[in-house]
Write a protein that holds these residues in place. Structure first.
Motif, PDB file in Angstrom:
ATOM      1  N   THR D 419      62.554 107.863 139.981  1.00  0.00           N
ATOM      2  CA  THR D 419      61.349 108.718 139.329  1.00  0.00           C
ATOM      3  C   THR D 419      60.389 107.811 138.778  1.00  0.00           C
ATOM      4  OG1 THR D 419      63.131 110.463 138.951  1.00  0.00           O
ATOM      5  CG2 THR D 419      61.127 110.781 137.873  1.00  0.00           C
ATOM      6  N   ILE D 420      58.928 108.323 138.835  1.00  0.00           N
ATOM      7  CA  ILE D 420      58.227 107.667 138.514  1.00  0.00           C
ATOM      8  C   ILE D 420      57.809 107.979 137.119  1.00  0.00           C
ATOM      9  CG2 ILE D 420      55.485 107.048 138.614  1.00  0.00           C
ATOM     10  CD1 ILE D 420      57.336 105.926 140.969  1.00  0.00           C
ATOM     11  N   ARG D 421      57.917 107.005 136.121  1.00  0.00           N
ATOM     12  CA  ARG D 421      57.675 107.476 134.678  1.00  0.00           C
ATOM     13  C   ARG D 421      56.342 107.059 134.080  1.00  0.00           C
ATOM     14  NH1 ARG D 421      61.113 111.277 134.385  1.00  0.00           N
ATOM     15  NH2 ARG D 421      63.363 110.641 134.570  1.00  0.00           N
ATOM     16  N   GLY D 422      55.683 106.615 134.780  1.00  0.00           N
ATOM     17  CA  GLY D 422      54.231 106.051 134.456  1.00  0.00           C
ATOM     18  C   GLY D 422      53.594 105.452 135.455  1.00  0.00           C
ATOM     19  N   GLY D 423      52.039 105.236 135.181  1.00  0.00           N
ATOM     20  CA  GLY D 423      51.373 104.469 136.282  1.00  0.00           C
ATOM     21  C   GLY D 423      49.848 104.639 135.753  1.00  0.00           C
ATOM     22  N   ALA D 424      49.114 103.680 136.401  1.00  0.00           N
ATOM     23  CA  ALA D 424      47.752 103.626 136.307  1.00  0.00           C
ATOM     24  C   ALA D 424      47.028 102.720 137.126  1.00  0.00           C
ATOM     25  CB  ALA D 424      47.644 102.811 134.842  1.00  0.00           C
ATOM     26  N   TYR D 425      45.666 102.957 137.400  1.00  0.00           N
ATOM     27  CA  TYR D 425      44.996 102.275 138.026  1.00  0.00           C
ATOM     28  C   TYR D 425      44.145 101.177 137.257  1.00  0.00           C
ATOM     29  CZ  TYR D 425      45.537 104.669 142.457  1.00  0.00           C
ATOM     30  OH  TYR D 425      46.163 105.187 143.630  1.00  0.00           O
ATOM     31  N   LEU D 426      44.193  99.949 137.507  1.00  0.00           N
ATOM     32  CA  LEU D 426      43.743  98.942 136.491  1.00  0.00           C
ATOM     33  C   LEU D 426      42.828  97.878 137.285  1.00  0.00           C
ATOM     34  CD1 LEU D 426      46.930  98.155 135.069  1.00  0.00           C
ATOM     35  CD2 LEU D 426      45.242  99.141 133.684  1.00  0.00           C
ATOM     36  N   PHE D 427      41.640  97.583 136.587  1.00  0.00           N
ATOM     37  CA  PHE D 427      40.925  96.327 137.157  1.00  0.00           C
ATOM     38  C   PHE D 427      41.230  94.750 136.259  1.00  0.00           C
ATOM     39  CE2 PHE D 427      36.920  93.854 137.351  1.00  0.00           C
ATOM     40  CZ  PHE D 427      37.060  93.762 138.690  1.00  0.00           C
ATOM     41  N   LEU D 428      41.578  93.996 137.459  1.00  0.00           N
ATOM     42  CA  LEU D 428      41.882  92.723 136.798  1.00  0.00           C
ATOM     43  C   LEU D 428      40.822  91.777 136.891  1.00  0.00           C
ATOM     44  CD1 LEU D 428      44.537  91.022 135.750  1.00  0.00           C
ATOM     45  CD2 LEU D 428      44.652  90.335 138.578  1.00  0.00           C
ATOM     46  N   PRO D 429      39.982  91.562 135.897  1.00  0.00           N
ATOM     47  CA  PRO D 429      38.750  90.938 135.957  1.00  0.00           C
ATOM     48  C   PRO D 429      39.049  89.349 136.120  1.00  0.00           C
ATOM     49  CG  PRO D 429      38.805  92.262 133.985  1.00  0.00           C
ATOM     50  CD  PRO D 429      40.171  92.154 134.563  1.00  0.00           C
ATOM     51  N   GLY D 430      37.922  88.550 136.649  1.00  0.00           N
ATOM     52  CA  GLY D 430      38.093  87.151 136.409  1.00  0.00           C
ATOM     53  C   GLY D 430      38.037  86.705 134.890  1.00  0.00           C
ATOM     54  N   ILE D 431      37.989  85.221 134.868  1.00  0.00           N
ATOM     55  CA  ILE D 431      37.817  84.902 133.292  1.00  0.00           C
ATOM     56  C   ILE D 431      36.479  85.205 133.082  1.00  0.00           C
ATOM     57  CG2 ILE D 431      38.009  82.854 131.873  1.00  0.00           C
ATOM     58  CD1 ILE D 431      40.747  83.933 133.238  1.00  0.00           C
ATOM     59  N   ARG D 432      35.228  84.781 133.682  1.00  0.00           N
ATOM     60  CA  ARG D 432      33.887  85.094 133.207  1.00  0.00           C
ATOM     61  C   ARG D 432      33.713  86.246 133.047  1.00  0.00           C
ATOM     62  NH1 ARG D 432      32.685  80.619 137.026  1.00  0.00           N
ATOM     63  NH2 ARG D 432      32.347  82.221 138.692  1.00  0.00           N
ATOM     64  N   ALA D 433      34.376  87.199 133.967  1.00  0.00           N
ATOM     65  CA  ALA D 433      34.151  88.514 133.617  1.00  0.00           C
ATOM     66  C   ALA D 433      34.875  89.096 132.306  1.00  0.00           C
ATOM     67  CB  ALA D 433      34.889  89.324 134.720  1.00  0.00           C
ATOM     68  N   LEU D 434      35.982  88.420 131.838  1.00  0.00           N
ATOM     69  CA  LEU D 434      36.601  88.761 130.682  1.00  0.00           C
ATOM     70  C   LEU D 434      35.683  88.292 129.471  1.00  0.00           C
ATOM     71  CD1 LEU D 434      40.430  87.646 131.395  1.00  0.00           C
ATOM     72  CD2 LEU D 434      39.425  90.003 130.974  1.00  0.00           C
TER      73      LEU D 434
END
Lengths: 446, 185, 185, 446
Positions: D419-434
């Motif tokens: 059973t899925i108990r949680g989820g999300a769509y995320l953007f994983l930026p590059g270091i410069r972007a961070l």
């Protein structure tokens, strides 16, 4: 609400079978309007009417006269009037041969007796009690023609019933014939059990309500078309030697031959239907008109274990397994020509067969449908590459599946047992219309 | 007509502008070829203004007809029907798209009888140019159909040339087998 | 999705104007329902003037492609394709009519790859309004398709809801049986 | 023509697996732009880069940071820029749950830890060599947060590898994990036999050529998107008790249970694939990365007699039986959470499962496709009413067919094993972007 049939005006031909053992068809051409009218004027009084049916008919009064479209034109019917006749009739059978599957060896280019010629104008049909009477009529007609100029006999065909003259009609393959016949509503006749309801007169005669519930429009002038019918003529050679050889080749015993013959036809040669008598012949059943048509397919034989789906009678009359059967009924008239080939005799190369007329009110909806769909559609009822084994066109190799448990039998590449040797589309006018055609003048008729 | 009997081998057929390769006369005009996608109609006609709802309602009527009598359209030997309404500019068009096994030429009269019986007239009578005398005049009906039939220039069949009857028989056989296997496990 | 598994019982389904009954989101927009006639497209678009011959020629190209590689279109899971050119007034329209088993939403990217591989662009690029960047922009392609898709208001299936794969398996089974019977006679 | 990967700018997370036995995911919310930026600014130096992969990484530098769309907005990215990000990312996983089959018991309305909340802005992922190190990092992060105002931990999840800590990753059902991993083209790494060709970097990182042969358009500003990836997060509970009970119910012997478990997965619990070892487990094969992926389906097992068509690994990687496989590859990172349930122990009601991130450059084309088509399409590959037996949504009853000679086995109405108990769509930026996100100012970065 069946309209009263105008029996005095309708030619007798489609109304009843006459007790004839012989017949002659003469195919005529008129050199001029005058010649045609003169010929016709002299012959109209000899044409039998619906009223004469059942009365004593001492001599040549079983005369029937019908015309091709060219024939109507040759008698002075103008193009505007002809244009109101159905296209298929106007074009004629030869032009429609491809639709009918009358191609290859059966093609109009190979027909006998000038039947594909535009010069074919009229057919006069003489039915006679016996060959002697027929020959007397023929002489009489020849004498009559000799008194006229400009009427040519393109060809003629003599017909005789086949022995043993026991009151049972048979064709050359040996099957009993004339077992089915639609009954026209309003004639008071009762269909034999299994023959379906009486069919409204409009399915056969113009000017009457048909099975759609309304009278279809009449070609003009109505005087010409009312009480008329269309006829499709076919002269079909039967290859008796090939048929018998095929049965022998496929079967080891006489019984197997008879069963195979029955499977091709859907009836034993006695006329007994396979649906009612699947395993062996039952001549008493075959001859009993109260019983021999009394069957259906859908429940009794859905998969064709008794009567194969592709058997001749099941194609020509699918009974409860086809739509709108009442709109497909036709009246057949005709007989056999050529000498019988005695059982066991080698093929003699003599042409023999059936020459018949199919009467209806719409060639395209009735006759052409039967030829196009029932006889020659290779995928009829989901069959695969099969045509009517008896009358289908077999110029290309077609098969025949005989459903059987546990293992069906598939006959590959059936030979052609029949070949069409001639044909025509004709209009069979009523008596007043014949007089109109003879006179060229509607006023003379009142 | 020769057909490729390898029913598992997809086939495509390009079709000339006329809709047929060689003029072959049928009872009611040139016959269209049987293609890998069997026989078919693509009849396109403008609808009379203001009739859209009636036409849509007829979809529901057919749904109910088939529910009550699944074999009501059996004589047409159909595979699939798709009826579409679409707009071109401010006009609305009706498309009758059918895939079936009969060539129309063969079963024309049966089709007309059936259209009467199931009331397809409810739709067809809403189309511009549809003959008012169609019920008694098969040729008028057929002329309309032919004039509005748009032949494909390409047809493709994944199981080419196989009739619906054959498919249904095969599915019944497979179903029988499948249920046998389930019972044997 | 619940389906009627009686594959021998014809079924018709009337479809609302929107093309679906309840809005169900697919990856690329609302999903269209699977009907008794499976999934399908009726994409209608005006062609650019003067491109008719090129489009027709492409029919022949597809015929040859399938001849050489019968399974070239397998990823589309087709039953039938019908491509039609028709006239409305002086304009010419192209219709892509397909019956298939995938909902488009599911196999969009595969379809676009396939269109590239088989050069369906030859046709689509002849249609007015087709995005020039379709090869790199799946969403642009999909937007065009959705805008030109005309949902049916009635669909009918003689063997409803059955996939082409299932049909082909059944036909193969029947063929095996049939040939066995022929050998046993 | 693979472009050189900018390893110094790409977060290490998708580039290599770190040798971690424990992990912690923290789900954060920023009360203000300033709070978020401040938090991020302090943490950026701790984020591992591609360059650090393979080098000694003594402490908490296996930190990974990713943001939801709301998170990017909360850091000051304006709507015009966000509009250039793909729709599915902008809407978020909860909004796309129906497409993914994450419904019913798995639905976002039942998720744990506020993951469906718009307040979810960021995830910080801490991988650690062991639980002690993980706990040290957690404390450190808690202390760091205590120095800031306005950054809330919505929830967190601790992860631990399961015993026996023999260097083999296993999930709770007992299957060996982490056997397949795509190799990124240009990294010089060689895929293990059967793992397919290296996949172009653009399939995972924005700004590079992907398998279409061109670099897809970058969301704006490019400074933000370049060298970034998308992540789909899933917390999936595994119902170990139900799974074991099902195996026992369906099987009479231990061997049968193991075979059934293998049929569901497509691999024995050792990892040995059914295609290569259909009848019994082969642990040596399972552990040999040179062999354990070296198989295809089309020729070796077209009908699924070895590995059922619907088995988990055959759905998740149909190999040569699907189209465009190179465009469907994803990188998975994650681990198990919750205590192992000892063999034979009754279910203890404690939640346990897998919590993982799926990295890709297109959520719609890669992750959503896999969920929508491979996992949850009931007619996948002409199956009828089946979903992935392990991870498919089984709120409605779905089946599983195990092809077998002479008679297949059909399991009706599989229980839900997960059973899925949680989820999300995320953007994983590059270091410069961070850094850009932390500063809100592109100029500071040069």
């Amino acid at each position: 609400m069946a309209a009263q049939l105008d029996l005095g005006d309708i030619q007798h031909f489609l109304l009843a079978r006459t007790p004839a053992l012989a017949a002659r068809y003469e195919f005529l051409s008129f050199e001029s309007v005058a010649a045609g009218r003169a010929w016709l004027a002299g012959l109209v009084p000899k044409v039998g009417t619906g009223q004469s049916v059942g009365t004593a008919s001492p001599d040549a009064r079983w005369v029937t006269i019908a015309f091709t479209c060219n024939g109507l034109r040759s008698l002075g019917v103008d193009d505007a009037a002809l244009a109101t006749f159905p296209e298929e009739f106007r074009h004629g059978m030869a032009a429609r041969a491809e639709i009918l599957g009358i191609v290859g060896d059966s093609g109009p280019d190979r027909w006998f007796g000038d039947l594909a010629s535009p010069a074919l104008h009229a057919i006069v049909i003489l039915f006679a009690r016996d060959a002697g009477e027929r020959d007397r009529c023929e002489r009489q007609h020849r004498e009559y023609l000799s008194t006229l100029a400009g009427v040519d006999v393109l060809s003629a065909l003599n017909l005789e019933a086949l022995p043993p003259f026991d009151g049972v009609a048979r064709e050359h393959f040996g099957y009993r014939d004339r077992l089915s016949q639609p009954v026209i509503a309003g004639t008071g006749e009762q269909p034999t059990p299994g023959s379906g309801s009486p069919v409204k007169a409009g399915e056969f005669f113009l000017g009457y309500e048909d099975e759609s519930g309304a009278p279809p429009p009449l070609p003009r002038p109505e005087l010409l078309s009312r009480n008329g019918s269309y006829l499709a003529y076919l002269r079909m050679e039967e290859h008796v030697g090939a048929f018998r050889a095929f049965l022998r080749r496929q079967s080891e015993t006489r019984d197997q031959q008879e069963l195979l013959a029955a499977k091709l036809m859907g009836r034993w040669r006695s006329g007994a239907p396979l649906v009612l008598s699947p395993d062996k012949d039952d001549p008493a059943l075959g001859g009993d008109l109260q019983r021999t048509n009394d069957f259906l397919y859908k429940e009794a034989d859905p998969h064709g274990y008794r009567c194969p789906i592709g058997a001749h009678i099941r194609r020509m009359n699918p009974r409860d397994t086809a739509e709108n059967m009442q709109r497909r009924k036709m009246i057949r008239r005709g007989g056999t020509y050529g000498p019988a080939l005695p059982e066991g005799a080698p093929d003699d190369g003599v042409e023999r067969g059936i020459a018949a007329f199919i009467g209806c009110s719409s060639l395209i909806r009735q006759f052409e449908f039967a030829m196009n769909v029932w006889v020659n559609d290779p995928t009829f009822k989901d069959l695969d590459n099969e045509r009517d084994p008896i009358v289908g066109n077999h110029d290309d190799p077609f098969d025949m599946t005989i459903p059987k448990r546990p293992i069906r039998k598939r006959l590959r590449g059936l030979p052609a047992f029949t070949t069409i040797r001639g044909g025509a589309y004709l209009f069979l006018p009523g008596i007043r219309a014949l007089r109109f055609l003879a006179s060229g003048n509607a006023e003379q008729l009142s | 007509m020769a057909t490729d009997n390898d029913s598992g081998k997809p086939k495509a057929l390009a079709i000339p502008k006329e809709g047929y390769f060689a003029l072959q006369q049928g009872r009611y005009g040139p016959t269209y070829p049987r293609t890998p996608a069997c026989h078919g109609f693509t009849i396109i006609a403008k609808i009379k203004p203001g009739t859209e709802e009636e036409i849509r309602a007829y979809g529901t009527r057919i749904e109910k007809t088939i529910e009550a009598n699944p074999h009501a359209l059996a004589p047409l030997q159909l595979h699939y029907l798709r009826w579409v309404l679409f707009d071109i500019g401010s006009d609305k068009y009706f498309m009758y798209q059918g895939i079936f096994d009969t060539d129309f030429d063969k079963y024309t009269e049966d089709a007309i009888e059936l259209f009467k019986a199931t009331g397809v007239n409810t739709i067809f009578e809403k189309l511009e140019g549809f003959p008012t005398d169609w019920k008694t005049s098969a040729p008028a009906f057929i002329k309309f159909v032919r004039e509005h039939q748009c032949p494909s220039f390409l047809e493709y069949g994944e199981y080419p040339y196989v009739s619906a009857g054959e498919i249904k028989k095969a599915l019944a056989l497979k179903q029988a087998f499948s249920s046998m296997l389930d019972h044997m496990q």
